[in-house]
Design a protein around this motif. Structure first.
Motif, mmCIF file in Angstrom:
data_model
loop_
_atom_site.group_PDB
_atom_site.id
_atom_site.type_symbol
_atom_site.label_atom_id
_atom_site.label_comp_id
_atom_site.label_asym_id
_atom_site.label_seq_id
_atom_site.Cartn_x
_atom_site.Cartn_y
_atom_site.Cartn_z
ATOM 1 N N ARG A 139 -65.574 55.092 -1.074
ATOM 2 C CA ARG A 139 -65.862 56.421 -1.845
ATOM 3 C C ARG A 139 -67.131 57.021 -1.193
ATOM 4 N N VAL A 140 -68.111 56.323 -0.797
ATOM 5 C CA VAL A 140 -69.310 56.642 -0.271
ATOM 6 C C VAL A 140 -69.056 57.248 1.216
ATOM 7 N N GLN A 141 -68.111 56.434 1.887
ATOM 8 C CA GLN A 141 -67.825 56.575 3.192
ATOM 9 C C GLN A 141 -66.864 57.728 3.096
ATOM 10 N N TYR A 142 -66.126 58.240 2.268
ATOM 11 C CA TYR A 142 -65.350 59.284 2.246
ATOM 12 C C TYR A 142 -66.067 60.594 1.631
ATOM 13 N N ARG A 143 -67.170 60.480 1.161
ATOM 14 C CA ARG A 143 -68.045 61.539 0.902
ATOM 15 C C ARG A 143 -67.516 61.948 -0.589
ATOM 16 N N TYR A 144 -67.220 60.988 -1.312
ATOM 17 C CA TYR A 144 -66.696 61.717 -2.489
ATOM 18 C C TYR A 144 -67.918 61.985 -3.635
ATOM 19 N N TYR A 145 -69.354 61.475 -3.381
ATOM 20 C CA TYR A 145 -70.205 61.690 -4.231
ATOM 21 C C TYR A 145 -71.082 62.987 -3.622
ATOM 22 N N TRP A 146 -71.251 64.015 -4.569
ATOM 23 C CA TRP A 146 -72.112 64.927 -4.489
ATOM 24 C C TRP A 146 -73.196 65.136 -5.410
#
Ligand SMILES: [Zn+2]
Ligand SMILES: [Zn+2]
Ligand SMILES: [Zn+2]
Length: 1019
Positions: A139-146
């Motif tokens: 999820r980090v890698q896919y930029r899920y966190y904003w």
């Protein structure tokens, strides 16, 4: 100025100075458009790839360390392991129910002490599929966190899930310790992340801001009174709505194309089988021969099935909510859209595990959500649209799925950080499908109706609008435009023709459709029941809630105007602006080079002299037939045929240039071809518009005279020499007076001397003598310095010595055209008063001006540009221009003179720029050495350089050229000229070619002259 075109031809008009109309045969436009887009797309994607290498790594790097921290604190590597249960078993020696322990852990010890925003708001969903650290990593890698919340929530989910699997306290304590060790470190990492993520959002928001609608006021919600209203009409309404215009327009709208009888199994009985519109061929790809031919059916072989290719004549229009309430197909309502910038921002923040295609599809669905008939007034709120998607996606058999939900949630997260990149803008009142079953492809929406104009009238209106915009100081505002071009089919017997349809005041809901670069509707010029109608058709299935759109295919020549026309379609292939820029420099470069102002005048002059054989095959090739050629005088046809020749030449040159520059592969080659064809068509259109204006003028002025004619030798002599005590002769008044003022006695005497002598000669010889005088004066002026601008005068006289052709303009009767109805909505929201306005005034020189400026329609008074352009090109400066100090001057007006060839020569030879050359004149004759060079091809390409040879001392070198060109141009013999030259013998020595004249001949000449003089004296 820009135009829409019905599949294409909608037209638009605009305020800026450089407008022109490009119209096009209906759909060629779109096809081109399409081809163009694809091409642009390719280039764009390459650019995009580069653009996306922006730095947004920092924040995410922090998050990646969280996983490492947790691994460090977890020697058994439980968090990271997919086969959890076996590992957990190793730790298990206790009997208590692990669920209780978990509860205890969570409630008492491990509640976060972060600030409020980071606190959990909902209970952890233990059924989450997040049960090992790798998934968090992904999820980090896919930029899920904003936002921090999402990170904490996921960590809770992760631990919660693993706790759920713990069956005893040992494993539970182990995990607690892991968490306890990692927690403070994670806390600081998360804080760093939260500091940097804002910057990364900021970076994304800085991308492609050139395509952002930057309004300080947002949202802009148009008030009811700001939305254009229209008077509903059932048929085209001619403007002016009176005879003979009604009949003329009716005639132009009529078609001789006849439908054939369809077979009883023809596809025209079934919308689904009827075929799609082919933009490159500008035809329906249909098995129905009539449909293919863009003509409605009439008869069918023995069947009473309903033909669906008769929708216009049967008035099978879609229904509007205003009249049909809940049973309607479409509704006129506020519509919203996103610009290319916003689209780009969304693409950049969506999770990286979705590919481009999935993201594009999502944006399509998002735009549908924006315009779904939920809360029209708040369509600007992207959060609302996302909520709608999130809610819908939970419904069974919804159009939206769980991926859409994830992406919608992602947008909402970033909106919270900074909503600036997620603005939705209003397109004003558009048309939305409110039929729950949608609209089927190939359905007729409604004909595109409006007031209908012939080109001359249309451009009167444009001139008027432009004037109004200027008056109200709205020049920089891009007005709304609704007009569309109606082109007759090229296979029509009487050839092509163009009319303009403008629904701004009178029309129907078809004028509500917004532009889209990926439209679901399109306009097709269709012959229905013997008459041309622009039909608006559904080009694919349109679903409930979808906005109806078509491709305006509009052009502008003004970059300024284009920049204001940011597109809101939000589609993948959005061209960024809904106005294409046309008439690019490179294209007009060929015109400037090969078809310059002087050349255009030479072409016109030739046509007027009836010097040209008309090439009928060109008319056929370009489908210029009776519809356009009726009432054309011969000279006008001759002019058209020469213009067509130029257009074809230009086509070839342009194509070669592009191919040399850009050919890399087949695709670029097609693209070049398309570009060139489009330009060529624009040229033809402008030719048609010009023709229409000229025909109108000639009719009103009741004349068929050509606009230019040659000046007779007698008139020319009159212009140079004082006849009957007139006061405006060039030599005896203007030049003489200048010499007098500066005391050039010798030169004054020379003029007087020649003035007397000239009566001894025939008119032809008088002209030669005059030209010789120009040459001699030019030379003598340079012999010493004078206190006026003698160098300029010398140059001009030298030029005049080599100028043979002079012409004059026909004085047509000027007139005032029909009054113009003011436009209540001429510029939507700008000019609202309504009144009748005086008709346009046409002056005598309109014909000349318009014909010379044929390639643009935007100049309201072409005769004014003409009078500027002809300075120093067709006209020499006034003698008084030289009555100034000989000092070198630099003019601030230099730019204005850039087409002044006289200035250029002056600068070239003497390095002088004379401040203000005076061209104001009542002079009625035109002609210069520059015109001569282009008009008299027989003089050769080096004529100008040779004729203007510069030598202060040696007269003979110039005289040699004089002899040569008199010979080429008129076949005047050297002998004759030598004889005339004798009149100057005391002033200038001319070397006689030795072999040519022997003593005896010389004697004869002298005696002849004496004889002549005697005769004169006797007389
Ligand atoms: Zn058929
Ligand atoms: Zn049919
Ligand atoms: Zn677009």
């Amino acid at each position: 100025m820009s135009l829409k075109r019905a599949k294409g031809n909608k037209t638009k008009q605009s305020s800026s100075a450089e407008e022109e109309k490009k119209s096009d045969s209906i759909s060629k436009q779109i096809k081109k458009q399409r081809k163009k887009n694809n091409n642009v797309g390719i280039i764009e994607n390459k650019k995009k790839a580069k653009m996306q290498e922006f730095q947004r790594e920092d924040a995410w790097k922090h998050l990646e360390t969280i996983a490492d921290l947790l691994v460090q604190s977890d020697p058994y590597n439980i968090l990271n392991n997919e086969e959890l249960s076996t590992l957990i078993q190793i730790l298990e020696n206790y009997e208590r129910d692990p669920k209780e322990y978990y509860k205890e852990w969570f409630d008492e010890e491990y509640e976060y002490q972060f600030d409020e925003t980071t606190q959990l708001k909902k209970p952890i969903n233990f059924r989450s599929n997040l049960y090992n650290l790798n998934q968090f990593r992904k999820r980090v890698q896919y930029r899920y966190y904003w936002d921090i919340q999402a990170i904490i929530k996921d960590l809770h989910k992760l631990f919660g899930n693993i706790y759920m699997r713990c069956k005893n306290q040992q494993s539970y304590y182990y995990l607690s310790k892991v968490w306890e060790d990692a927690k403070p470190k994670i806390r600081s990492v998360i804080q760093k992340f939260s500091e940097q993520i804002k910057e990364e959002v900021h970076n994304i928001l800085q991308l492609k801001t050139e395509y952002k609608i930057s309004s300080k006021i947002w949202p802009v919600i148009p008030e009811k009174k700001e939305i254009r209203t229209y008077i509903e009409i059932q048929d085209y309404e001619p403007n002016p709505n009176e005879e003979p215009h009604i009949s003329q327009i009716k005639e132009k709208l009529s078609s001789k194309k006849v439908p054939i009888k369809c077979k009883n199994d023809c596809v025209c009985f079934d919308l689904n089988r009827m075929g799609t519109f082919n933009y490159s061929e500008i035809t329906w790809d249909s098995e129905c021969p009539n449909r293919r031919n863009r003509i409605e059916c009439k008869e069918h072989e023995g069947t009473d099935k309903t033909c669906l290719n008769m929708q216009i004549q049967l008035k099978q229009y879609l229904t509007n909510r205003i009249n049909f309430g809940d049973n309607a197909d479409v509704e006129e309502t506020l519509c919203w859209g996103i610009d290319v910038y916003t689209r780009n921002v969304i693409m950049n923040i969506l999770p990286l595990d979705y590919d481009e295609q999935q993201k594009n599809l999502f944006i399509e669905k998002l735009i549908l959500a924006i315009n779904r008939p939920n809360d029209k007034q708040r369509g600007y709120d992207m959060g609302l649209a996302c909520d709608y998607i999130i809610k819908e996606s939970r419904m069974i058999s919804s159009y939206y799925n769980k991926d859409d939900r994830k992406m919608a949630k992602q947008i909402k997260r970033v909106i919270k950080l900074d909503g600036g990149g997620f603005r939705i803008h209003t397109k004003g009142c558009g048309l939305v499908c409110v039929n729950k079953f949608g609209i089927k492809t190939n359905s007729l929406i409604i004909p595109y109706l409006g007031e209908i104009y012939q080109p001359w009238r249309w451009y009167e209106k444009q001139d008027f609008i432009k004037k109004q915009m200027k008056e109200f100081n709205k020049k920089d505002i891009l007005p709304d435009f609704y007009n569309i071009m109606l082109d007759k089919h090229p296979d029509e017997d009487d050839g092509m023709d163009i009319l303009f349809v403008d629904p701004i005041n009178k029309g129907n809901f078809s004028s509500r459709l917004s532009h889209s670069c990926n439209p679901n509707c399109g306009t097709v010029t269709t012959v229905s029941n013997g008459t041309y109608v622009i039909g608006m058709y559904a080009m694919r299935n349109i679903q409930y809630g979808e906005e109806l759109t078509f491709d305006y295919c509009s052009f502008t020549e003004s970059k300024q105007e284009q920049l204001q026309a940011l597109c809101l379609c939000g589609s993948l292939n959005c061209r960024k602006y809904y106005l294409e820029l046309s008439n690019q420099r490179e294209y007009n470069a060929i015109l400037d080079r090969n078809h310059c102002f002087i050349k255009r005048n030479a072409i016109l002059f030739n046509a007027c002299l009836d010097n040209i054989k008309i090439d009928e095959s060109l008319f056929n090739k370009h489908k210029i037939r009776s519809s356009l050629l009726t009432a054309c005088p011969f000279w006008l046809k001759s002019w058209i045929s020469q213009l067509l020749k130029f257009i074809d030449e230009e086509y070839l040159i342009y194509k070669t240039e592009l191919d040399t520059k850009f050919v890399l592969n087949e695709e670029t080659q097609n693209w070049n071809l398309f570009t060139v064809q489009q330009h060529s068509e624009e040229r033809i259109q402008n030719l048609i518009f010009t023709l229409d204006k000229i025909k109108f003028f000639l009719k009103q002025s009741d004349s068929v005279e050509p606009p230019l004619s040659k000046i007779s030798n007698e008139d020319l002599i009159m212009n140079f020499w004082r006849i009957n005590n007139s006061n405006d002769s060039l030599l005896q008044n203007d030049v003489y007076q200048l010499f007098q003022k500066f005391g050039l006695k010798k030169l004054m005497e020379l003029i007087t001397h020649i003035s007397e002598k000239r009566h001894l000669y025939e008119i032809q010889e008088q002209l030669i003598l005059t030209r010789l005088l120009f040459l001699v004066l030019s030379h003598l002026l340079l012999q010493q310095k004078h206190s006026f601008q003698y160098e300029g005068l010398s140059l001009m006289l030298q030029m005049m010595a080599f100028t043979y052709t002079y012409f004059k303009a026909t004085e047509y009767k000027g007139f005032q055209s029909f009054p113009m109805e003011d436009l209540e909505w001429g510029k939507v929201g700008l000019i609202k008063k309504k009144c009748k306005v005086e008709g346009k005034i046409y002056s005598s020189l309109f014909v000349w001006g318009q014909l010379v400026g044929w390639y643009k329609q935007t100049v309201a008074t072409p005769q004014i540009s003409l009078s500027v352009d002809r300075r120093g090109t067709l006209l020499y400066p006034q003698i008084c221009s030289f009555d100034i100090s000989g000092e070198k001057q630099v003019s601030s007006l230099q730019d204005k003179c850039k087409t002044d060839y006289f200035q250029k020569q002056l600068e070239k030879r003497f390095n002088i720029i004379v401040g203000e050359l005076n061209y104001k004149t009542n002079q009625k004759y035109f002609g210069t050495i520059f015109f001569e060079q282009i008009y008299s091809k027989e003089l050769g390409s080096e004529f100008l350089d040779r004729a203007l040879i510069y030598d202060k001392k040696d007269f003979n070198i110039k005289f040699k050229q004089f002899l040569k060109y008199e010979k080429i141009k008129f076949n005047h013999s050297s002998d004759k000229i030598y004889k005339l030259m004798d009149n100057f013998k005391n002033l200038i020595q001319v070397q006689l070619p030795k072999q040519k004249l022997n003593k005896k001949q010389m004697e004869e000449i002298k005696s002849e002259e004496r004889h002549k003089e005697d005769q004169k004296e006797n007389a």
